[in-house]
Design a protein around this motif. Structure first.
Motif, PDB file in Angstrom:
ATOM      1  N   ARG A 265       3.554   9.006   6.504  1.00  0.00           N
ATOM      2  CA  ARG A 265       2.532   7.951   6.501  1.00  0.00           C
ATOM      3  C   ARG A 265       2.661   7.008   7.687  1.00  0.00           C
TER       4      ARG A 265
ATOM      5  N   SER B  56       0.831  -1.208   0.000  1.00  0.00           N
ATOM      6  CA  SER B  56       0.000   0.000   0.000  1.00  0.00           C
ATOM      7  C   SER B  56       0.862   1.252   0.000  1.00  0.00           C
TER       8      SER B  56
ATOM      9  N   HIS C 140      -0.015   3.984   1.053  1.00  0.00           N
ATOM     10  CA  HIS C 140      -0.351   4.741   2.253  1.00  0.00           C
ATOM     11  C   HIS C 140       0.259   4.131   3.511  1.00  0.00           C
TER      12      HIS C 140
ATOM     13  N   LYS D 127      -6.612   5.977   1.383  1.00  0.00           N
ATOM     14  CA  LYS D 127      -6.040   6.575   2.576  1.00  0.00           C
ATOM     15  C   LYS D 127      -7.135   6.905   3.569  1.00  0.00           C
TER      16      LYS D 127
END
Length: 420
Positions: free
Chosen positions: A345, A235, A237, A300
């Motif tokens: 993040r 991912s 994110h 997100k």
């Protein structure tokens, strides 16, 4: 729910005993012709580092490789075994074939099934030649007489029947199969990460019985009992690196820090004990593989809660008192020293376990040859209440463009109780 799981275990054991008892096809010990004993031993030491084996098989303050480290699981506590060649308490009476079966089939010398806290679900992909090299190196260790501690698991998880059931459902011995459509570097990276690196042990989500339906997906998951969150490696994110430069991935694995991130928590232990010692070629190969992982189309997480004005002000105040000197008034950090929090993040992931745990227990990058004197963050568990930790973490997750949900004092209380 627990009764249903127990019933499922026992039923699966009855149905799957025959399947689980079938051994994989034996592979003969490798002939070291063309590789002298010294070279094989040296390669085995390198491979043992690649697997970070010493980290688990050394108790805190104990003798290296003599085992005894407690591994807490949702099913009880497992104690790691003595890998030194002591004839009574270690591997002194084992053979290379016995060691191969432990890695490849998850079986002890006497045929007893091993618990998958020893990640044979990954090690089954290790080649016989590499297993023999690790074995050759282990035989050079000084023997240490230290009896193995019995596991402290709850019924029925302390039974071989439960293990039979688990294996029938979730494990089949295998081998690493190279992908002919991929490069040599990609295949080497895949072999290291899927096998000895056993990345799926942390980075793959697990079900109630501790198994992963797709370990190679590396989609992230909360590490049971430890309550660290191993982020998704796919991912963008979380911890996906598809858009990173390869050199930045290598730097993180080798030095524990890069222009993009800093290793902390369990990953810092991996860098400290394992990846910093890998060759440049192997680190490059791992970076190639990590960059190639399919990018998940996750969204997100946006804030789904709002702090009232008074609590927002208190969170801002706490940040100014305890965090701003290092991380900056606007979360900008100091390049190469203190990580930026704005747009980071790592602090906006859900669940917020890692950020809370670092505030409570401190954050420390590993000491490596490339970063021998890392900067660290002190713990605030004694200085801040659960509510204050929740407020300052909520401030970080909702400021300077960060839009993650706030954290509650109950979240902090739960994580504080499991602080390791």
């Amino acid at each position: 729910m627990k009764r249903l799981l127990i019933a499922a275990l026992l039923l699966a054991a009855s149905a799957g005993v025959y399947l689980a008892l079938q051994p994989a096809a034996d592979q003969p010990a490798t002939d070291a012709a063309g590789e002298d004993r010294a070279a094989q031993v040296a390669r085995g030491e390198y491979l043992a580092r690649a697997g970070n084996c010493m980290a688990c098989h050394t108790a805190p303050g104990g003798t290296p490789w003599a085992g005894g480290r407690a591994m807490d699981t949702p099913f009880g506590t497992i104690y790691t075994s003595n890998l030194t060649p002591d004839p009574t308490t270690g591997l002194g009476q084992w053979t290379a074939d016995d060691f191969w079966k432990a890695l490849h089939e998850g079986r002890a010398r006497d045929g007893r099934l091993l618990y998958p806290a020893f990640p044979y679900t990954s090690y089954t992909r290790v080649t016989r030649a590499d297993a023999d090299a690790i074995w050759a190196w282990l035989q050079t260790l000084p023997p240490v007489e230290q009896p193995n501690r019995p596991h402290a698991l709850r019924f029925p998880y302390d039974t071989q029947a439960a293990l039979l059931a688990w294996r029938a459902l979730y494990f089949k011995p295998g081998v690493f199969v190279a992908d002919a459509t991929k490069s040599e570097d990609w295949n080497r990276g895949a072999y290291l990460l899927q096998g000895l690196g056993h990345c799926s042990a942390c980075h793959a989500p697990r079900n109630a019985l501790g198994a992963s339906s797709d370990p190679d997906a590396l989609a992230g998951g909360l590490m049971p009992v430890q309550n660290w969150y191993a982020p998704s490696l796919t991912s963008p994110h979380e911890a996906g690196v598809a858009d990173w430069a390869k050199d930045d991935i290598v730097a993180l694995l080798r030095d524990g820090v890069s222009g993009n991130a800093t290793a902390a928590g369990p990953m810092a232990e991996v860098v400290f004990g394992s990846t910093q010692y890998l060759s440049a070629a192997d680190l490059d190969a791992m970076a190639v593989y990590l960059k190639s992982l399919p990018v998940t189309q996750s969204v997100k997480a946006e804030s789904i809660g709002v702090l009232d004005e008074l609590r927002r002000e208190r969170g801002t105040q706490l940040y100014g008192e305890h965090c701003a000197d290092c991380h900056g008034e606007r979360g900008e950090g100091k390049p190469g020293i203190w990580p930026a929090l704005a747009g980071n993040r790592a602090v906006t992931m859900d669940p917020p376990a890692n950020t809370v745990r670092i505030v409570l227990g401190g954050g420390y990058a590993p000491a490596t040859r490339g970063n021998p004197r890392p900067y660290g963050m002190p713990p605030f568990a004694a200085a801040l209440s659960d509510d204050e930790v929740a407020l300052v973490v909520s401030h970080i997750r909702g400021s300077w463009g960060n839009t993650a949900a706030p954290v509650s004092s109950l979240d902090v209380q739960r994580l504080r109780g499991n602080l390791r």
